[in-house]
Design a protein around this motif. Structure first.
Motif, short mmCIF file in Angstrom:
data_model
loop_
_atom_site.label_atom_id
_atom_site.label_comp_id
_atom_site.label_asym_id
_atom_site.label_seq_id
_atom_site.Cartn_x
_atom_site.Cartn_y
_atom_site.Cartn_z
N GLU A 142 66.21 77.71 61.02
CA GLU A 142 67.09 78.84 60.50
C GLU A 142 66.26 80.01 60.36
OE1 GLU A 142 69.19 77.74 57.13
OE2 GLU A 142 69.85 75.65 57.93
N ARG A 143 65.05 79.95 59.69
CA ARG A 143 64.32 80.98 59.33
C ARG A 143 63.78 81.74 60.73
NH1 ARG A 143 62.02 77.39 55.94
NH2 ARG A 143 60.26 76.89 57.15
N ILE A 144 63.45 81.09 61.59
CA ILE A 144 62.92 81.54 62.99
C ILE A 144 64.20 82.46 63.70
CG2 ILE A 144 62.21 80.86 65.43
CD1 ILE A 144 61.11 78.18 64.46
N MET A 145 65.19 81.69 63.58
CA MET A 145 66.34 82.44 64.23
C MET A 145 66.90 83.86 63.54
SD MET A 145 67.17 81.13 67.03
CE MET A 145 68.61 82.40 67.15
N GLU A 159 58.86 78.61 45.88
CA GLU A 159 59.66 78.77 47.06
C GLU A 159 58.98 78.18 48.29
OE1 GLU A 159 59.97 82.84 49.86
OE2 GLU A 159 60.46 83.24 47.73
N GLN A 160 57.73 78.13 48.49
CA GLN A 160 57.10 77.57 49.56
C GLN A 160 57.33 75.94 49.71
OE1 GLN A 160 52.84 78.03 50.08
NE2 GLN A 160 52.79 76.59 51.91
N GLU A 161 57.45 75.30 48.19
CA GLU A 161 57.71 73.98 48.20
C GLU A 161 59.10 73.62 48.66
OE1 GLU A 161 56.47 72.28 44.51
OE2 GLU A 161 54.51 72.83 44.77
N ASP A 162 60.04 74.56 48.26
CA ASP A 162 61.36 74.57 48.53
C ASP A 162 61.67 74.56 49.94
OD1 ASP A 162 64.14 74.43 47.61
OD2 ASP A 162 64.38 76.57 48.34
N ARG A 163 60.92 75.32 50.63
CA ARG A 163 61.16 75.47 52.34
C ARG A 163 60.63 74.01 52.74
NH1 ARG A 163 57.90 80.98 54.07
NH2 ARG A 163 59.61 82.59 53.06
N TRP A 164 59.57 73.41 52.21
CA TRP A 164 59.31 72.22 52.84
C TRP A 164 60.24 71.05 52.50
CZ3 TRP A 164 56.04 71.47 56.48
CH2 TRP A 164 54.93 72.18 56.65
N GLU A 165 60.63 71.01 51.43
CA GLU A 165 61.93 70.13 50.95
C GLU A 165 63.12 70.20 51.83
OE1 GLU A 165 61.26 67.59 48.90
OE2 GLU A 165 59.36 68.34 48.34
N ARG A 166 63.53 71.46 52.43
CA ARG A 166 64.58 71.49 53.14
C ARG A 166 64.16 71.21 54.61
NH1 ARG A 166 66.69 77.12 52.58
NH2 ARG A 166 64.65 77.76 52.44
N GLY A 167 62.95 71.00 54.92
CA GLY A 167 62.43 70.33 56.13
C GLY A 167 62.71 71.32 57.43
N ILE A 219 69.77 82.65 73.04
CA ILE A 219 68.57 82.19 72.93
C ILE A 219 68.46 80.83 71.89
CG2 ILE A 219 67.56 84.38 73.43
CD1 ILE A 219 66.77 84.60 70.51
N GLU A 220 69.34 80.79 71.39
CA GLU A 220 69.08 79.80 70.37
C GLU A 220 68.90 78.45 70.81
OE1 GLU A 220 69.97 76.76 67.49
OE2 GLU A 220 71.09 76.68 69.18
N PRO A 221 69.50 77.97 71.98
CA PRO A 221 68.97 76.78 72.80
C PRO A 221 67.66 76.53 72.81
CG PRO A 221 71.08 77.34 73.57
CD PRO A 221 70.66 78.56 72.81
N THR A 222 67.07 77.76 73.36
CA THR A 222 65.72 77.73 73.79
C THR A 222 64.75 77.64 72.34
OG1 THR A 222 66.23 79.28 75.48
CG2 THR A 222 63.98 79.31 74.85
N VAL A 223 65.35 78.25 71.44
CA VAL A 223 64.31 78.11 70.19
C VAL A 223 64.73 76.75 69.68
CG1 VAL A 223 64.41 78.62 67.80
CG2 VAL A 223 64.64 80.68 69.46
N SER A 224 65.73 76.08 69.72
CA SER A 224 66.04 74.55 69.27
C SER A 224 64.91 73.76 70.00
CB SER A 224 67.38 74.29 69.64
OG SER A 224 68.18 74.77 68.58
N ARG A 225 64.98 73.97 71.53
CA ARG A 225 64.20 72.95 72.33
C ARG A 225 62.86 73.25 72.14
NH1 ARG A 225 65.49 75.15 76.94
NH2 ARG A 225 63.51 76.21 77.19
N THR A 226 62.35 74.38 72.03
CA THR A 226 60.89 74.81 71.78
C THR A 226 60.41 74.18 70.50
OG1 THR A 226 61.44 76.63 73.11
CG2 THR A 226 59.38 76.58 71.66
N HIS A 227 61.41 74.31 69.52
CA HIS A 227 60.98 73.71 68.12
C HIS A 227 61.06 72.20 68.23
CE1 HIS A 227 62.13 73.13 63.81
NE2 HIS A 227 61.08 73.52 63.69
#
Length: 108
Positions: free
Chosen positions: A17-20, A3-11, A37-45
């Motif tokens: 998406e997981r943060i949101m 599952e962790q490797e799959d997360r990394w492969e999806r980038g 808040i989504e634009p703020t999350v995007s910008r911060t990311h």
């Protein structure tokens, strides 16, 4: 581990998406709050990714030196496996760099 490797492969897009999803769930966000808040999350990311990549060359140099030292203590088979692991890491970094570039262009 898979599952962790799959997360990394999806980038990093998947990380965003997981943060949101987590914020939405943990804070019981309304659709309006989520949209707000989504634009703020995007910008911060993106800012975090930019900071990470601004120091990437130093990190890669340290990693390269460390790997060279480690390889002297490994068998040929182990060295090949280490090379595979490093190649996976480089692919993840490239996925993140591509995401950062694409997202920057979309925000212009």
């Amino acid at each position: 581990q898979y599952e962790q490797e799959d997360r990394w492969e999806r980038g990093p897009a998947a990380k965003h998406e997981r943060i949101m999803k987590r914020l939405t769930h943990e804070l019981s966000l309304t659709p309006a709050q989520r949209a707000d808040i989504e634009p703020t999350v995007s910008r911060t990311h993106l800012e975090i990714l930019q900071l990470r990549f601004s120091h990437q060359p130093e990190g890669e140099q340290a990693l390269t030196h460390g790997m060279a030292e480690i390889k002297t203590k490994l068998s040929a088979e182990q060295q090949a496996k280490l090379n595979e692991l490093y190649a996976k890491l480089q692919r993840r970094w490239q996925i993140s760099r591509d995401y950062l570039q694409t997202t920057r262009e979309q925000l212009k």
